[in-house]
Write a protein that holds these residues in place. Structure first.
Motif, PDB file in Angstrom:
ATOM      1  N   SER A 152       0.857  -1.169   0.000  1.00 20.90           N
ATOM      2  CA  SER A 152       0.000   0.000   0.000  1.00 20.90           C
ATOM      3  C   SER A 152       0.900   1.227   0.000  1.00 20.90           C
ATOM      4  O   SER A 152       1.968   1.221   0.622  1.00 20.90           O
ATOM      5  CB  SER A 152      -0.884  -0.001   1.246  1.00 20.90           C
ATOM      6  OG  SER A 152      -1.658   1.172   1.312  1.00 20.90           O
ATOM      7  N   SER A 154      -4.274   1.339  -1.794  1.00 23.07           N
ATOM      8  CA  SER A 154      -3.777   0.090  -1.251  1.00 23.07           C
ATOM      9  C   SER A 154      -3.444  -0.882  -2.372  1.00 23.07           C
ATOM     10  O   SER A 154      -3.475  -0.544  -3.558  1.00 23.07           O
ATOM     11  CB  SER A 154      -4.800  -0.496  -0.285  1.00 23.07           C
ATOM     12  OG  SER A 154      -4.165  -1.391   0.603  1.00 23.07           O
ATOM     13  N   SER A 155      -3.128  -2.098  -1.993  1.00 23.47           N
ATOM     14  CA  SER A 155      -2.638  -3.053  -2.969  1.00 23.47           C
ATOM     15  C   SER A 155      -3.791  -3.628  -3.777  1.00 23.47           C
ATOM     16  O   SER A 155      -4.927  -3.661  -3.324  1.00 23.47           O
ATOM     17  CB  SER A 155      -1.866  -4.161  -2.272  1.00 23.47           C
ATOM     18  OG  SER A 155      -2.665  -4.779  -1.305  1.00 23.47           O
ATOM     19  N   GLY A 200      -9.580  -0.869  -1.376  1.00 19.57           N
ATOM     20  CA  GLY A 200      -8.205  -0.401  -1.282  1.00 19.57           C
ATOM     21  C   GLY A 200      -8.062   1.061  -1.586  1.00 19.57           C
ATOM     22  O   GLY A 200      -6.991   1.508  -2.019  1.00 19.57           O
ATOM     23  N   ARG A 235      -1.485  -1.400   4.540  1.00 25.08           N
ATOM     24  CA  ARG A 235      -2.245  -2.156   3.554  1.00 25.08           C
ATOM     25  C   ARG A 235      -3.657  -2.435   4.066  1.00 25.08           C
ATOM     26  O   ARG A 235      -4.626  -2.420   3.320  1.00 25.08           O
ATOM     27  CB  ARG A 235      -1.535  -3.468   3.233  1.00 25.08           C
ATOM     28  CG  ARG A 235      -2.253  -4.327   2.224  1.00 25.08           C
ATOM     29  CD  ARG A 235      -1.407  -5.500   1.820  1.00 25.08           C
ATOM     30  NE  ARG A 235      -2.131  -6.415   0.943  1.00 25.08           N
ATOM     31  CZ  ARG A 235      -1.564  -7.431   0.313  1.00 25.08           C
ATOM     32  NH1 ARG A 235      -0.274  -7.671   0.451  1.00 25.08           N
ATOM     33  NH2 ARG A 235      -2.286  -8.208  -0.469  1.00 25.08           N
TER      34      ARG A 235
END
Length: 134
Positions: free
Chosen positions: A33, A52-53, A59, A107
């Protein structure tokens, strides 16, 4: 080892635009992230945007209210880059801007309605100066 290098800062007039970039090496971006923070003289470092990822149910991205609608965070996993497009810049946007990365706490905490704290990020770039002035 994570290595983050910001670029793209500079002097711009109010109402102008800048695109900050964060070159990332040493990691798989899909597992991390990322956030953008800024710190003005005499003030605490504040988070302004995170993403984020890939694969997280939510995310983000998240934006601080003061930049929402003007700034856009994006990630280019193929080029190992994180960007922050900044439009309609204001004098109060003047600060050193930092890119941050984390694969654990940040994350989890980055989503569309909240942003991790600076302490949640484990890796940081050296920063790039943005000055908005006429």
């Amino acid at each position: 080892q994570v290595h983050l290098v910001e670029s793209g800062g500079g002097l711009v007039q109010p109402g102008g635009s800048l695109r900050l970039s964060c070159a990332v090496s040493g990691i798989d971006l899909n597992e991390y992230s990322f956030g953008w923070f800024r710190q003005a003289p005499g003030k605490e470092r504040e988070g302004i945007a995170c993403i984020s990822s890939k694969g997280e149910r939510d995310g983000g991205p998240f934006y601080r209210e003061s930049v929402e609608g003007r700034f856009t965070i994006s990630r280019d996993n193929a080029k190992n880059m994180i960007h922050l497009q900044m439009n309609n810049l204001k004098p109060e946007d003047t600060a050193v801007y930092y890119c941050a990365a984390d694969k654990l706490l940040a994350r989890i905490k980055c989503n569309s309605y909240s942003m991790p704290a600076a302490a949640d990020y484990g890796d940081w770039g050296q920063g790039t100066q943005v000055t908005v002035s006429s």
